[in-house]
Design a protein around this motif. Structure first.
Motif, short mmCIF file in Angstrom:
data_model
loop_
_atom_site.label_atom_id
_atom_site.label_comp_id
_atom_site.label_asym_id
_atom_site.label_seq_id
_atom_site.Cartn_x
_atom_site.Cartn_y
_atom_site.Cartn_z
N ALA A 44 0.89 -1.22 0.04
CA ALA A 44 0.05 -0.19 0.03
C ALA A 44 0.84 1.24 -0.08
CB ALA A 44 -1.01 -0.15 1.28
N TRP A 45 2.19 1.10 0.37
CA TRP A 45 2.77 2.45 0.23
C TRP A 45 3.61 2.52 -1.11
CZ3 TRP A 45 2.50 5.12 4.52
CH2 TRP A 45 2.57 4.22 6.00
N ILE A 46 3.48 1.64 -1.93
CA ILE A 46 4.05 1.84 -3.30
C ILE A 46 3.49 3.17 -4.08
CG2 ILE A 46 4.36 0.75 -5.49
CD1 ILE A 46 4.61 -2.02 -3.76
N PRO A 47 2.08 3.30 -3.95
CA PRO A 47 1.76 4.67 -4.84
C PRO A 47 2.29 5.92 -4.21
CG PRO A 47 -0.16 3.06 -4.27
CD PRO A 47 1.30 2.21 -3.73
N LEU A 48 2.32 5.65 -2.80
CA LEU A 48 2.94 7.03 -2.09
C LEU A 48 4.31 7.24 -2.37
CD1 LEU A 48 2.42 9.39 -0.18
CD2 LEU A 48 2.87 7.86 1.79
N LEU A 49 5.21 6.08 -2.32
CA LEU A 49 6.34 6.25 -2.67
C LEU A 49 6.79 6.62 -4.29
CD1 LEU A 49 7.69 2.97 -0.99
CD2 LEU A 49 8.23 5.34 -0.19
N ILE A 50 5.84 6.25 -5.05
CA ILE A 50 5.87 6.61 -6.50
C ILE A 50 5.57 8.06 -6.62
CG2 ILE A 50 4.78 6.65 -8.78
CD1 ILE A 50 4.18 3.71 -8.24
N ALA A 51 4.93 8.74 -5.89
CA ALA A 51 4.64 10.15 -5.76
C ALA A 51 5.88 10.89 -5.29
CB ALA A 51 3.35 10.42 -4.92
N LEU A 52 6.38 10.27 -4.20
CA LEU A 52 7.61 11.08 -3.57
C LEU A 52 8.63 10.97 -4.26
CD1 LEU A 52 6.82 10.06 0.27
CD2 LEU A 52 6.32 12.32 -0.81
N LEU A 53 9.13 9.79 -4.64
CA LEU A 53 10.47 9.31 -5.19
C LEU A 53 10.25 9.12 -6.88
CD1 LEU A 53 11.47 6.74 -2.57
CD2 LEU A 53 12.02 8.97 -2.52
N GLY A 54 9.23 8.99 -7.29
CA GLY A 54 9.24 8.71 -8.71
C GLY A 54 9.29 7.20 -9.18
N THR A 55 9.76 6.88 -10.09
CA THR A 55 10.08 5.42 -10.41
C THR A 55 11.25 5.08 -10.66
OG1 THR A 55 9.62 5.90 -12.79
CG2 THR A 55 7.71 5.30 -11.60
N ASP A 56 12.09 5.79 -9.67
CA ASP A 56 13.47 5.30 -9.52
C ASP A 56 13.84 3.81 -9.54
OD1 ASP A 56 16.60 6.98 -9.16
OD2 ASP A 56 16.34 5.11 -7.54
N GLU A 57 14.67 3.34 -10.21
CA GLU A 57 15.02 1.89 -10.09
C GLU A 57 15.53 1.23 -9.12
OE1 GLU A 57 16.19 -0.13 -13.53
OE2 GLU A 57 15.35 1.39 -15.05
N PHE A 58 16.30 2.33 -8.25
CA PHE A 58 16.67 1.75 -6.95
C PHE A 58 16.04 2.39 -5.63
CE2 PHE A 58 20.07 2.32 -3.77
CZ PHE A 58 20.48 0.88 -3.40
N ARG A 59 15.84 3.63 -5.69
CA ARG A 59 15.32 4.12 -4.41
C ARG A 59 13.98 3.61 -3.96
NH1 ARG A 59 15.59 10.61 -4.42
NH2 ARG A 59 14.87 10.09 -6.47
N LEU A 60 13.08 3.45 -5.15
CA LEU A 60 11.69 3.14 -4.84
C LEU A 60 11.74 1.75 -4.27
CD1 LEU A 60 8.69 3.49 -5.29
CD2 LEU A 60 8.89 2.57 -7.60
N PRO A 61 12.16 0.67 -5.07
CA PRO A 61 12.26 -0.75 -4.32
C PRO A 61 12.78 -0.75 -3.11
CG PRO A 61 13.39 -0.79 -6.31
CD PRO A 61 12.79 0.69 -6.25
N VAL A 62 13.79 0.04 -2.84
CA VAL A 62 14.72 0.01 -1.61
C VAL A 62 13.74 0.56 -0.50
CG1 VAL A 62 16.68 0.76 -0.29
CG2 VAL A 62 16.89 -0.21 -2.62
N ALA A 63 13.17 1.54 -0.62
CA ALA A 63 12.27 2.37 0.09
C ALA A 63 11.02 1.55 0.46
CB ALA A 63 11.95 3.78 -0.48
N ALA A 64 10.62 0.90 -0.60
CA ALA A 64 9.52 0.14 -0.15
C ALA A 64 9.91 -1.24 0.70
CB ALA A 64 8.68 -0.48 -1.52
N SER A 65 11.02 -1.73 0.51
CA SER A 65 11.61 -2.78 1.18
C SER A 65 11.76 -2.53 2.67
CB SER A 65 12.90 -3.50 0.55
OG SER A 65 13.55 -4.46 1.48
#
Length: 265
Positions: free
Chosen positions: A104-125
């Motif tokens: 559920a955090w993924i849409p919020l992280l997309i809004a905050l971090l964009g679709t960066d290939e490293f920061r987004l999945p690491v932040a979700a993890s």
């Protein structure tokens, strides 16, 4: 012990055989058997893509999980040692955040971090592992027996020595199950993030083959993810037993007690 492993292996073989027979009997492109999935791994082009995707997913999942583990354990212990009131606040916040599904955090992280290939999945993890581990640390601290601590203090244990010899081993004993669960969840969360927002990794590769309605390749990717999680949990369990056994805790210590009691009897 050997007999249990043989029974387990035979059970898996029976399940695989039943699965293959069902695939043959049903004869549908939507139900592929183990043999069809095994043939997929013989494709060198697919295998190269799979290895590249796997390394990216592993790097993202392990980085986020390691950061969450260190931050959760460190902050929880620090709050328990020097800031008890802050610990109460953090415990409630971590419980609330941990109750939210990690995807559920993924849409919020997309809004905050964009679709960066490293920061987004690491932040979700990280968000998947940090709050539950922090909450479990506080829960473990509450489970420490005050009388045991008082006896240790009477014998002269205090400060860091008290924490290192009495409190932290008890925390680790309670923390390991949560760590194993969250290590699994981080892989799932990164996989989901790659499916919806990141153009690389196992999740993205699975979506590419899903768009082609290629069930065999999707099943092969899911199998790799499942096998990774199983191996990860097995290694974590072995590490848990070794760490706890050195401190007289865990399953191995209880087995030793039972054997000693039986011998004495």
């Amino acid at each position: 012990m050997v007999r249990d492993r043989v029974v387990e292996a035979v059970s898996y073989l029976v399940l695989l055989a039943a699965w293959q027979l069902a695939a043959i009997a049903y004869s549908s492109p939507w139900l592929v058997g183990p043999l069809e999935i095994a043939r997929v791994f013989a494709d060198k082009v697919f295998l190269a893509k799979l290895v590249d995707a796997y390394l990216l997913t592993a790097m993202r999942a392990l980085t986020g999980f390691a950061l969450g583990l260190v931050a959760g354990l460190g902050l929880g212990v620090l709050a328990g040692m020097v800031a008890l009131r802050l610990g109460g606040v953090l415990e409630k916040l971590s419980a609330i955040i941990a109750s939210v599904p990690s995807v559920a955090w993924i849409p919020l992280l997309i809004a905050l971090l964009g679709t960066d290939e490293f920061r987004l999945p690491v932040a979700a993890s990280f968000l998947c592992s940090f709050p539950p581990i922090l909450y479990q640390v506080f829960s473990a601290l509450r489970s420490v027996d005050p009388e045991e601590v008082a006896v240790a203090q009477t014998l002269g244990a205090e400060g860091m020595y008290l924490w290192r010899t009495i409190i932290l081993p008890k925390v680790l004993e309670k923390l390991f199950p949560a760590v194993k669960v969250e290590s699994v969840m981080t892989w799932k969360t990164v996989f989901a993030a790659e499916m919806v927002a990141v153009p690389s990794g196992l999740g993205y590769l699975a979506m590419l083959y899903a768009d082609l309605l290629d069930v065999a390749h999707v099943a092969a990717i899911v199998f790799v993810l499942t096998a990774t999680v199983a191996v990860f949990v097995s290694l974590a369990s072995r590490f848990e037993k070794r760490v706890l056994a050195k401190r007289g805790l865990g399953e191995r210590s209880w087995q030793s007690i039972s054997m000693y009691a039986a011998r004495e009897y």
